[in-house]
Write an enzyme that holds these catalytic residues in place. Structure first.
Site, PDB file in Angstrom:
ATOM      1  N   ASP A 146     -18.100 -11.148  46.622  1.00 36.99           N
ATOM      2  CA  ASP A 146     -17.393 -10.050  45.990  1.00 36.99           C
ATOM      3  C   ASP A 146     -15.899 -10.340  45.974  1.00 36.99           C
ATOM      4  O   ASP A 146     -15.375 -11.063  46.833  1.00 36.99           O
ATOM      5  CB  ASP A 146     -17.635  -8.744  46.753  1.00 36.99           C
ATOM      6  CG  ASP A 146     -19.082  -8.286  46.692  1.00 36.99           C
ATOM      7  OD1 ASP A 146     -19.805  -8.762  45.797  1.00 36.99           O
ATOM      8  OD2 ASP A 146     -19.473  -7.470  47.539  1.00 36.99           O
ATOM      9  N   LYS A 147     -15.214  -9.737  45.024  1.00 40.50           N
ATOM     10  CA  LYS A 147     -13.775  -9.971  44.866  1.00 40.50           C
ATOM     11  C   LYS A 147     -13.007  -9.727  46.163  1.00 40.50           C
ATOM     12  O   LYS A 147     -12.130 -10.509  46.539  1.00 40.50           O
ATOM     13  CB  LYS A 147     -13.234  -9.073  43.757  1.00 40.50           C
ATOM     14  CG  LYS A 147     -11.736  -9.220  43.515  1.00 40.50           C
ATOM     15  CD  LYS A 147     -11.274  -8.321  42.373  1.00 40.50           C
ATOM     16  CE  LYS A 147      -9.778  -8.443  42.159  1.00 40.50           C
ATOM     17  NZ  LYS A 147      -9.309  -7.579  41.031  1.00 40.50           N
TER      18      LYS A 147
END
Length: 362
Positions: A146-147
């Protein structure tokens, strides 16, 4: 006369990759938007069944695609990736914490997306030209973070290595261990969360939730490393399945959201007292077999905000690696049944051998 649909048999080198990755690899002029449209309208079939862009394929399966579109009179020129600046090249290479003939392992910083998307122009995939070096092809992503999650990210250096690693991730033979700070302190020091997950309706697939009836099986294990009273705990996490946002949803579901994860923990996911509001989830370690033999086993240093939060809560970083989680999940009911059937089969085989032995003559 209409053009016939196209059918492709999945090759061994493509075993385990996603449908959209297969299309990107073999149909370079077909955009992700087109692949998503085909999937949405049921025009992509795998062994006759509808599939989505993110579904994985296996060697020997038959992938059916719609007919090839006739070229337009005014085709748009293929958009080339802009060359990387010297700063971008340096940034990409600074992330490398392991390099060999088949792979890189990067220590991805929080806030950097793994892949591009709507309004996402800076991402790991866009920086991979900096890591091509002497190789013939561009490095390839084989999994993602995930970012806002930091840590170890594996990148393959060839098509062959990408196929090998993709299969390792899809079969769950690749092992990942995460560190996280969570709100509160679990009463059970070492536990397993077994809750099925599904896309939350109305979020466009951007958010997951626990769905006991229609969710996909999802299992995670956690171990409490240290606790700061009832305020927070430092935990080690290991996913045994690979659902989107799995660790984040599981920890929130048991009442201990990851610090900084407002998406699943809401306002309660943020601590006061100088603790950063950034996500405190870090891919600490990755271990996977190497296509040329041996294995890759790499540990990624935590980012500055995570280290500062550990110090503010009185946690000692060296304790995190003293008692790592097991690399094998606890056996499920299905695992135990399969083991029992295998044992019974061996017993029957041995008995048949004994009977044949008694019936022979010298």
């Amino acid at each position: 006369m209409s053009e016939p649909v196209r059918q492709f048999t999945v090759a061994l080198d493509d075993d385990g990759i996603r449908v959209d990755r297969w299309c990107k690899r073999h149909l370079a002029d077909t955009s992700f938007t087109t692949v998503a449209k085909w999937a949405r309208t049921g025009q992509i079939r795998l062994d006759g069944a509808r599939v989505g862009p993110g579904d994985r394929i296996a060697a020997g399966q038959v992938l059916r695609l719609p007919p090839e579109e006739a070229p337009r009179d005014d085709p748009k020129p293929k958009r080339e990736r802009p060359p990387l600046s010297e700063d971008e090249m340096a940034f990409a290479r600074e992330m490398v914490i392991h390099q060999d003939t088949g792979a890189f392992v990067l220590n991805k910083p929080p806030g950097l997306a793994t892949q591009g998307g709507t309004k996402t122009t800076q991402h790991v995939d866009g920086l991979l030209d900096a890591l091509q070096f002497e190789a013939e092809g561009r490095p390839k992503l084989v999994h993602r973070l995930d970012k806002d999650t930091s840590g170890a990210l594996l990148v393959a250096r060839s098509v062959r290595a990408a196929a090998f690693f993709s299969k390792a991730f899809s079969s769950r033979s690749a092992k990942k261990v995460y560190w996280a700070l969570v709100v509160g302190a679990p009463s059970i020091e070492d536990g397993t969360v077994d809750l099925p997950l599904n896309k939350q309706p109305g979020t466009g697939g951007e958010k997951m939730h626990v769905d006991e009836e229609g969710g996909m099986p999802s299992r995670s294990r956690y171990r409490v490393i240290e606790r700061a009273g009832n305020r927070a705990a430092w935990v080690e996490l290991q996913p045994f399945t690979g659902r989107t946002h799995q660790l984040r949803v599981h920890m929130a579901a048991i009442g201990h959201p990851i610090v900084g994860d407002g998406k699943y923990g809401g306002p309660a996911a943020f601590l006061t007292g100088g603790i950063s509001r950034k996500m405190h989830l870090h891919a600490r370690r990755i271990r996977v077999d190497h296509p040329d033999g041996g294995e890759i086993d790499v540990t990624a240093e935590i980012p500055t905000h995570f280290r500062e939060s550990l110090a503010l809560l009185g946690f000692e970083e060296p304790l995190g690696d003293m008692m790592p989680l097991d690399t094998k999940p606890e056996p499920t009911r299905e695992d135990r049944k399969a083991a029992g059937r295998a044992h019974a089969k061996q017993v029957r085989k041995a008995r048949r051998g004994e009977r044949r032995g008694r019936g022979t003559r010298e």
